[in-house]
Design an enzyme around this catalytic site. Structure first.
Site, short mmCIF file in Angstrom:
data_model
loop_
_atom_site.label_atom_id
_atom_site.label_comp_id
_atom_site.label_asym_id
_atom_site.label_seq_id
_atom_site.Cartn_x
_atom_site.Cartn_y
_atom_site.Cartn_z
N ARG A 86 -9.78 -111.35 -12.05
CA ARG A 86 -9.39 -109.94 -11.88
C ARG A 86 -10.78 -109.46 -11.19
NH1 ARG A 86 -5.81 -110.06 -15.96
NH2 ARG A 86 -7.36 -109.28 -17.51
N GLU B 158 -11.01 -111.60 -26.02
CA GLU B 158 -10.44 -110.60 -27.23
C GLU B 158 -9.19 -111.71 -27.84
OE1 GLU B 158 -9.02 -107.14 -25.75
OE2 GLU B 158 -8.38 -106.19 -27.45
#
Ligand code: AMP
Length: 171
Positions: A59, A96
Site C-alpha cells: 500500500r 501487528e
C-alpha cells in the site's frame, strides 16, 4: 484532512480477530481525496531537496509512486522477500499481525541521497523501523518517514525516535 479522515473505513476483525483494519480504498476511489493526499505530501517535500521517494510494499506504493512522479524524482521499492531480482539487502520485522521481512536492491541509492519513506499506515512501527534500517544500509539519508494514517495508541513513534516521523491523520 477532515474529509479524508471521514473516508477511512474501519473493518473490525480483519485480517484476524481483534484487529480494526483501516481501509483506505474509499480514499483511493474518490478522485478529489486521492489527489489531495498526493498534493499535500508534495507540498510538504517539494522544497526539501529530496532526491528519491522510497515506499513499502504494497500500500505504500499507492501513495509513493504518484508522489515521486509529482516531485519529478526517482522511486525506490521495498518489497517482500523473493520479489526483487537483483542483489538485495534484507531486514526482518514484526507486524501487528505476524512477522515478515522486506528487501531492497543494493544499488537503490547513491550514497547520501536524501530520501522520504512513504507507507499508508504506522501501527506498531516494526515495519517502518525495518524500512528505515534498510534505507540506511543502502546508503540513503532518511529525511522523514511519512504516513497517511497513524494509529497513535500503538505508539509506533517510540520505535522511531532516531527519525523524523510525519502523519496526516491520527486515530
Ligand atoms: P506496523 O509494522 O505494526 O507499524 O504495521 C504497519 C504495516 O501493517 C503497514 O504497512 C500497514 O499497511 C499494515 N497495518 C498494520 N495495522 C493495520 C491496520 N490496523 N489497518 C490497516 N493496515 C495495517
Amino acid at each position: 484532512m477532515h474529509e479524508i479522515k471521514a473516508l477511512i473505513r474501519d473493518i473490525p476483525d480483519f485480517p484476524k480477530n481483534g484487529i480494526i483494519f483501516k481501509d483506505i480504498t474509499p480514499v483511493l476511489q474518490d478522485p478529489k481525496a486521492f489527489k489531495k493526499v498526493i498534493d499535500l505530501f508534495r507540498e510538504r517535500y517539494v522544497n526539501q531537496n529530496i532526491q528519491k521517494i522510497a515506499a513499502i510494499e504494497s500500500r505504500g506504493f499507492i501513495f509513493g509512486a504518484p508522489l515521486a512522479y509529482a516531485l519529478n524524482i526517482g522511486f525506490v521499492v521495498l518489497r517482500k522477500p523473493g520479489k526483487l531480482p537483483y542483489r538485495t539487502f534484507r531486514e526482518e520485522y514484526e507486524l501487528e499481525y505476524g512477522t515478515d521481512a522486506i528487501e531492497i536492491h543494493q544499488d537503490a541509492f547513491e550514497h547520501g541521497e536524501r530520501v522520504v519513506l512513504i507507507d499508508d499506515l504506522l501501527a506498531t512501527g516494526g515495519t517502518a523501523l525495518a524500512a528505515a534500517n534498510l534505507l540506511q544500509k543502502a546508503g540513503a539519508e532518511l529525511v522523514e518517514l511519512a504516513f497517511l494514517i497513524e494509529l497513535s495508541f500503538l505508539n509506533g513513534r517510540a520505535k522511531l525516535t532516531d527519525h523524523n516521523v510525519f502523519s496526516f491523520v491520527s486515530f
